[in-house]
Enzyme design. Structure first.
Site, PDB file in Angstrom:
ATOM      1  N   GLY A   1      -2.400 -11.067   3.891  1.00 36.62           N
ATOM      2  CA  GLY A   1      -2.247  -9.752   3.246  1.00 36.62           C
ATOM      3  C   GLY A   1      -2.004  -9.882   1.750  1.00 36.62           C
ATOM      4  O   GLY A   1      -1.335  -9.046   1.136  1.00 36.62           O
TER       5      GLY A   1
ATOM      6  N   GLY B   1      -2.652  -6.885  -0.722  1.00 35.88           N
ATOM      7  CA  GLY B   1      -1.884  -5.637  -0.637  1.00 35.88           C
ATOM      8  C   GLY B   1      -0.824  -5.553  -1.723  1.00 35.88           C
ATOM      9  O   GLY B   1      -0.754  -6.411  -2.602  1.00 35.88           O
TER      10      GLY B   1
ATOM     11  N   THR C   1       2.707  -5.498  -1.554  1.00 37.69           N
ATOM     12  CA  THR C   1       3.738  -6.529  -1.463  1.00 37.69           C
ATOM     13  C   THR C   1       3.093  -7.901  -1.625  1.00 37.69           C
ATOM     14  O   THR C   1       3.606  -8.757  -2.347  1.00 37.69           O
ATOM     15  CB  THR C   1       4.480  -6.422  -0.113  1.00 37.69           C
ATOM     16  OG1 THR C   1       5.157  -5.158  -0.067  1.00 37.69           O
ATOM     17  CG2 THR C   1       5.487  -7.531   0.055  1.00 37.69           C
ATOM     18  N   GLY C   2       1.933  -8.090  -0.976  1.00 39.27           N
ATOM     19  CA  GLY C   2       1.242  -9.375  -1.048  1.00 39.27           C
ATOM     20  C   GLY C   2       0.911  -9.775  -2.484  1.00 39.27           C
ATOM     21  O   GLY C   2       1.106 -10.930  -2.877  1.00 39.27           O
TER      22      GLY C   2
ATOM     23  N   LYS D   1     -14.921  -9.283  -1.572  1.00 44.84           N
ATOM     24  CA  LYS D   1     -14.284  -8.139  -2.240  1.00 44.84           C
ATOM     25  C   LYS D   1     -13.713  -8.528  -3.602  1.00 44.84           C
ATOM     26  O   LYS D   1     -13.227  -9.646  -3.775  1.00 44.84           O
ATOM     27  CB  LYS D   1     -13.152  -7.580  -1.356  1.00 44.84           C
ATOM     28  CG  LYS D   1     -13.672  -6.802  -0.152  1.00 44.84           C
ATOM     29  CD  LYS D   1     -12.534  -6.047   0.535  1.00 44.84           C
ATOM     30  CE  LYS D   1     -13.081  -5.224   1.712  1.00 44.84           C
ATOM     31  NZ  LYS D   1     -11.998  -4.732   2.568  1.00 44.84           N
TER      32      LYS D   1
ATOM     33  N   LYS E   1       8.799  -4.456  13.998  1.00 39.46           N
ATOM     34  CA  LYS E   1       9.030  -5.762  13.368  1.00 39.46           C
ATOM     35  C   LYS E   1       9.968  -6.609  14.243  1.00 39.46           C
ATOM     36  O   LYS E   1       9.810  -7.824  14.346  1.00 39.46           O
ATOM     37  CB  LYS E   1       9.627  -5.580  11.967  1.00 39.46           C
ATOM     38  CG  LYS E   1       8.625  -4.993  10.955  1.00 39.46           C
ATOM     39  CD  LYS E   1       9.273  -4.715   9.615  1.00 39.46           C
ATOM     40  CE  LYS E   1       8.376  -3.910   8.691  1.00 39.46           C
ATOM     41  NZ  LYS E   1       7.210  -4.618   8.164  1.00 39.46           N
TER      42      LYS E   1
END
Lengths: 321, 321
Positions: free
Chosen positions: B10, B13, B15-16, B42, B125
């Site tokens: 990720g 994204g 946070t990523g 991408k 989570k």
């Protein structure tokens, strides 16, 4: 210094009795037992009273308001309820929060296992633990491993049958997985130390006396008794299959306590005997503090001494009254 | 010293991206991004490559065996997957265990909340966390509070609309509950410290920049902008009612992502705005280590400075590409 006021729920049970004894032994605690009105006249309750325990009438299934009253001026609550009563601790925790209890020790007192998906009994406790955490109620969760009193097999001669709980002599897998064991009589001694210790507030603690494999236990009993013991090895797969059968039966009759107790046993065996959960390294990984690191001076009972008492006839069956 | 090899899932994204930036900034990490084959071309992936990130093809929904291969020679895995992908981390954790990964950081990165029964997103989570614990896989769970970038309202003039995510200007309850907020851009900086720190192994860590109430945030923005901001107070009961309606709708259509996202938002608001979960005291109670205690020298971004950048037009919409 004023004594710490501890209310115990389930004080006449096995773990509960050990806790009462351990607390009283120190002289630092005023011990109060919550007893159902219907049980007030029972001999076990009178025995508690004779030990110096204050008896308070109350029932986990009564109103939260009444429970709050029963918790008046209590510093610490310790719950040693039976396996079937785990969820009754939820109103008790709510009442403890309202009453301003400074530390709540719900009924842990089992082997080390992960919080979900391995042992249903552990999962049921986790529901209570999570409820406590939602309340922001100060807590300590205490686990103790497997009891000395449950850990040894019967002898062919039958001379220790008076103290044997499980006479199947099942050895799980190859019998070589190290697992933590604790003298039932020491549980209360550990609890007395843990609940007076600021380091254990809002923590999990694993208290245990020693680590042994099943084969080491059998070897030791053979050495002490001079008898040869049959080892009924149960392969991992057979145990998993046994679990599946019991789970199926419970799905059909969810309130069948006999099957639930069978499931608890099979899952204990899988956890400590196959997965190898019940040891201090895994406990530390899971976030437990260890009794051996907290209280290096505590002298555990030697398992050899305990087995000798079993052989010489002075031990007690854990479920004897 | 050889660089620590970190694989991020990720990584394109929000946070990523912060994590990638924070890791590369230190120069101590070789960063590898796991990218779905379909996404390799991408622009965001090319941008990672230009930053010096090694791209490795892989998909959480491929076989565990392929995932094990993708984790070859990786020391640490950091997962920053989207809310809908939480359960896809289970095969990833299995693969990490098999590949001998030394630390697994699953997708936490939310506000402080108890492990069950308050926020569905947190519960989801927890399923992953519990799976990790069953595996005895070394872990660190990291939460970060609410983002600076999401914490402020729109101005009546519209001049900061370019940076505003939520233009409802809702103030939860009385708006006086302290809640921890963190600059999205700092998340990676905290992560870089946390994953190189032995003290955080098998622990939860709460990393945050500062604590503010919603009213303090509105007051500050009014002071800096010289504009009067309408405060759309939402009573607790209205928020609980909103949650009940959304939950009902999800019960009818369990896969309606729009309603699930609505539920996540309502439950966030109830947790940080009504229950008051998102603060360091509760975090400590729940077992988190705190960034402020671990890294007292870390300089958080001042929220005032951040709001000034919003007003002078140099901030970024968190969801802008």
């Amino acid at each position: 210094m004023a004594k710490i006021r501890v209310l115990i729920v389930g004080g006449t049970g096995h773990t509960g009795s050990s806790v009462v004894d351990g607390l009283l032994e120190t002289g630092n605690f005023a011990v109060v037992a919550l007893i159902r009105p219907a049980s007030i006249e029972k001999p076990a309750v009178r025995a508690l009273q004779e030990q110096g325990v204050e008896i308070r009438e109350g029932d986990l299934e009564e109103s939260e308001e009444d429970l709050v009253k029963a918790l008046a001026e209590i510093d610490i609550v310790i719950s040693c309820v039976s396996a079937s009563q785990q969820q009754c601790q939820i109103p008790l925790a709510n009442a403890a929060k309202k009453a301003g209890v400074k530390r709540f020790v719900p009924c842990g007192f089992i082997t080390v296992a992960p919080p979900a998906g391995v042992m249903l009994l552990r999962d049921q406790k986790e529901v209570v633990y999570n409820h406590i955490k939602r309340l922001w109620l100060p807590y300590t969760f205490i686990d103790v491993g497997w009891w000395y009193q449950l850990a040894f097999p019967r002898l062919p001669s039958g001379r220790i049958d008076y103290a044997v709980l499980n006479a199947t002599n099942e050895v799980i897998g190859g019998g070589n997985v190290l697992s933590a064991i604790t003298d039932l009589r020491n549980i209360g001694r550990y609890v007395a130390k843990i609940i007076a210790d600021e380091r254990t507030l809002n923590r999990m603690v694993f208290a245990y006396d020693t680590l042994m494999t099943q084969n080491q236990i059998y070897d030791l009993l053979e050495e002490l008794s001079k008898e040869k013991i049959d080892r009924n090895y149960v392969p991992d797969e057979a145990l998993y299959a046994r679990g599946a059968v019991v789970r199926q039966s419970i799905q059909e009759n969810p309130n069948d306590r006999r099957q639930l107790n069978l499931l608890y046993l099979v899952e204990y065996q899988l956890s400590w005997g196959v997965r190898g959960d019940n040891n201090p390294e895994y406990a530390k990984y899971l976030g437990y503090l260890l009794s051996k690191e907290l209280y290096p001076d505590f002298e555990p009972t030697s398992f050899r001494d305990y087995l000798e008492s079993v052989i010489n006839g002075t031990a007690k069956h854990p479920y004897a009254s």
